[in-house]
Design an enzyme around this catalytic site. Sequence first.
Site, PDB file in Angstrom:
ATOM      1  N   HIS A 138      -9.419 -10.659  -5.444  1.00 41.19           N
ATOM      2  CA  HIS A 138      -8.834 -11.161  -4.401  1.00 41.19           C
ATOM      3  C   HIS A 138      -7.582 -12.005  -4.494  1.00 41.19           C
ATOM      4  O   HIS A 138      -7.806 -13.360  -4.633  1.00 41.19           O
ATOM      5  CB  HIS A 138      -9.687 -11.634  -3.413  1.00 41.19           C
ATOM      6  CG  HIS A 138      -9.650 -11.838  -2.070  1.00 41.19           C
ATOM      7  ND1 HIS A 138     -10.204 -12.841  -1.499  1.00 41.19           N
ATOM      8  CD2 HIS A 138      -8.438 -11.260  -1.308  1.00 41.19           C
ATOM      9  CE1 HIS A 138      -9.604 -12.786  -0.022  1.00 41.19           C
ATOM     10  NE2 HIS A 138      -8.748 -11.967   0.028  1.00 41.19           N
ATOM     11  N   GLU A 150      -9.891 -14.873  -6.333  1.00 45.80           N
ATOM     12  CA  GLU A 150     -11.326 -14.670  -6.104  1.00 45.80           C
ATOM     13  C   GLU A 150     -11.787 -13.599  -6.762  1.00 45.80           C
ATOM     14  O   GLU A 150     -11.319 -12.607  -6.482  1.00 45.80           O
ATOM     15  CB  GLU A 150     -11.522 -14.737  -4.833  1.00 45.80           C
ATOM     16  CG  GLU A 150     -12.623 -15.398  -4.086  1.00 45.80           C
ATOM     17  CD  GLU A 150     -12.808 -15.361  -2.748  1.00 45.80           C
ATOM     18  OE1 GLU A 150     -12.318 -14.536  -2.045  1.00 45.80           O
ATOM     19  OE2 GLU A 150     -13.819 -16.032  -2.149  1.00 45.80           O
TER      20      GLU A 150
HETATM   21  P1  NAD Z   1      -0.338  -3.614   4.319  1.00 45.96           P
HETATM   22  O1  NAD Z   1      -0.592  -2.835   5.413  1.00 45.96           O
HETATM   23  O2  NAD Z   1       0.799  -4.674   4.253  1.00 45.96           O
HETATM   24  O3  NAD Z   1      -0.350  -2.537   3.091  1.00 45.96           O
HETATM   25  C1  NAD Z   1      -1.039  -1.657   3.011  1.00 45.96           C
HETATM   26  C2  NAD Z   1      -0.333  -0.481   2.195  1.00 45.96           C
HETATM   27  O4  NAD Z   1      -1.357   0.613   1.849  1.00 45.96           O
HETATM   28  C3  NAD Z   1       0.692   0.387   3.045  1.00 45.96           C
HETATM   29  O5  NAD Z   1       1.848   0.279   2.625  1.00 45.96           O
HETATM   30  C4  NAD Z   1       0.086   1.650   3.251  1.00 45.96           C
HETATM   31  O6  NAD Z   1       1.010   2.647   3.360  1.00 45.96           O
HETATM   32  C5  NAD Z   1      -0.922   1.849   1.911  1.00 45.96           C
HETATM   33  N1  NAD Z   1      -1.742   2.811   2.034  1.00 45.96           N
HETATM   34  C6  NAD Z   1      -2.811   3.123   2.778  1.00 45.96           C
HETATM   35  N2  NAD Z   1      -3.483   4.099   2.710  1.00 45.96           N
HETATM   36  C7  NAD Z   1      -2.930   4.576   1.460  1.00 45.96           C
HETATM   37  C8  NAD Z   1      -3.578   5.473   0.615  1.00 45.96           C
HETATM   38  N3  NAD Z   1      -4.561   6.229   0.757  1.00 45.96           N
HETATM   39  N4  NAD Z   1      -2.893   5.452  -0.866  1.00 45.96           N
HETATM   40  C9  NAD Z   1      -1.937   4.757  -1.012  1.00 45.96           C
HETATM   41  N5  NAD Z   1      -1.529   3.853  -0.410  1.00 45.96           N
HETATM   42  C10 NAD Z   1      -2.045   3.695   0.966  1.00 45.96           C
HETATM   43  O7  NAD Z   1      -1.559  -4.411   3.730  1.00 45.96           O
HETATM   44  P2  NAD Z   1      -1.740  -5.689   3.130  1.00 45.96           P
HETATM   45  O8  NAD Z   1      -1.929  -7.174   3.761  1.00 45.96           O
HETATM   46  O9  NAD Z   1      -0.887  -5.771   1.770  1.00 45.96           O
HETATM   47  O10 NAD Z   1      -3.547  -5.761   2.598  1.00 45.96           O
HETATM   48  C11 NAD Z   1      -3.783  -5.006   1.650  1.00 45.96           C
HETATM   49  C12 NAD Z   1      -5.145  -5.435   1.288  1.00 45.96           C
HETATM   50  O11 NAD Z   1      -4.897  -6.600   0.738  1.00 45.96           O
HETATM   51  C13 NAD Z   1      -5.983  -5.165   2.277  1.00 45.96           C
HETATM   52  O12 NAD Z   1      -7.393  -4.760   1.666  1.00 45.96           O
HETATM   53  C14 NAD Z   1      -6.212  -6.841   2.580  1.00 45.96           C
HETATM   54  O13 NAD Z   1      -7.465  -6.922   3.339  1.00 45.96           O
HETATM   55  C15 NAD Z   1      -6.170  -7.458   1.495  1.00 45.96           C
HETATM   56  N6  NAD Z   1      -5.529  -8.738   1.464  1.00 45.96           N
HETATM   57  C16 NAD Z   1      -4.410  -9.128   2.527  1.00 45.96           C
HETATM   58  C17 NAD Z   1      -4.168 -10.245   2.561  1.00 45.96           C
HETATM   59  C18 NAD Z   1      -2.959 -10.714   3.335  1.00 45.96           C
HETATM   60  O14 NAD Z   1      -2.677 -11.830   3.720  1.00 45.96           O
HETATM   61  N7  NAD Z   1      -2.018  -9.722   3.927  1.00 45.96           N
HETATM   62  C19 NAD Z   1      -4.488 -11.407   1.575  1.00 45.96           C
HETATM   63  C20 NAD Z   1      -5.604 -11.153   0.907  1.00 45.96           C
HETATM   64  C21 NAD Z   1      -5.919  -9.791   0.702  1.00 45.96           C
END
Ligand code: NAD
Length: 287
Positions: A138, A150
Site C-alpha cells: 500500500h 504499508e
Molecule cells: P485511478 O482511478 O486513478 O486509476 C485506476 C486505473 O485502473 C484506471 O486508469 C483504470 O483505467 C484502470 N483499470 C480499471 N480496471 C482495469 C483492469 N481490469 N485492468 C487494467 N487497468 C484497469 O485509481 P487510483 O487512485 O490510482 O487507485 C488505484 C488503487 O490504489 C486503488 O486500489 C486505490 O484504493 C489505491 N490507493 C489509492 C490512493 C489514492 O490516494 N488515490 C492511495 C493509496 C491507495
Amino acid sequence: MTRAAVIGAGTMGNGIAHVFAQHGWEVALVDSAAGALEKATATMRGNLDRQVKKGTIPPEAPAEILARVKTGTSLDAAAGAALVVEAASEDPSVKFAIFEQLDRVAPPGAILATNTSSISITEIAARTRRPEQVIGMHFMNPVPVMQLVEVIRGQATSDATTASVMETARALGKVPVEVHDYPGFVANRVLMPMINEAVFCVMEGVATPESIDTVMKLGMAHPMGPLALADFIGLDVCLAILDVLHRGLGDDKYRACPLLRRMVAAGQLGRKTGRGFFSYDSGQGKG
Ligand code: NAD
C-alpha cells in the site's frame, strides 16, 4: 528481482511505475484504457522533470527511466515479472478478475501485490492458486514523494513473500511497515475516523472547515488539516473506506457522517470535482 508489472496506470499506478523504474527495474505498465497510459507517461515525464529541476536526479535520468517503462493494455505483459503490483480501480470485482488472470500469466514464483486501500488481501489471495505469494503493498499518494509503504499480510501470506516485499520497498527508498489484514489496515483505520469526526464537527456547527483544519495543523502539527486531506483523497473514497470499516468491524463508531454521504450524493467529491469542504480553481489551489 528486476522486472515488475504495474496494473492500472491511474493516480497511483503511474507513481508506482515511476519509483520502480527510477530504481533500475524494467516495468510493464498495464491499463485497460489506452488513454490512461498516455496520461500516465505524461505525468511521469512531468514529475521526473521536476526532480531534475530540484537537483535530485541528473538531467539525463528522465529519458533513461522512461525507457524502462513499457506500456500496454494486456495483462500478458506480466508474464516476465518477478513482482506484480496491482493498482487498478478500487472495486472488488475488478481486482478479483485481475488476480485470477495474473495467476494464470505471471511466472509461478512471482509475487502478486495489491495497492488496495481497503479490500481484503485474504479475499484477493483466495482468487489465486498462490495465496502465500499474495500481499498488500500500500503506497501513499503521491508515490514518488511519500515514504511509507504499508505491507499487508493476508491470512496465507508467507514469511518469505513478506520479507521479499519489505526488502523491495526498502530498495525503492521507502520505509515499509508490516501490518495484518483487518479492515482498513492501519493507515485508513486510524485516519478515516479522524476525518469522519471532523465532518461531524462541520455538520454540528462546532467550527468552520477552516477552523477545524487550523486546530489540527497548528495544535497537532499535522501538515494538512483533516478536511483538506479528505478533499485531496476524494470524499467518495473516504465514504467507501468508512463503509468498509463499518461493515468489516461491525462497530457503529465507524458509521459515516450523514454530511459526508450527502456531499458525495451531491457530487461534491473534493479536489477532483473542484468542490468539497473547500473550493478549488482549475489550478488546484484551495479557496
Ligand atoms: P485511478 O482511478 O486513478 O486509476 C485506476 C486505473 O485502473 C484506471 O486508469 C483504470 O483505467 C484502470 N483499470 C480499471 N480496471 C482495469 C483492469 N481490469 N485492468 C487494467 N487497468 C484497469 O485509481 P487510483 O487512485 O490510482 O487507485 C488505484 C488503487 O490504489 C486503488 O486500489 C486505490 O484504493 C489505491 N490507493 C489509492 C490512493 C489514492 O490516494 N488515490 C492511495 C493509496 C491507495
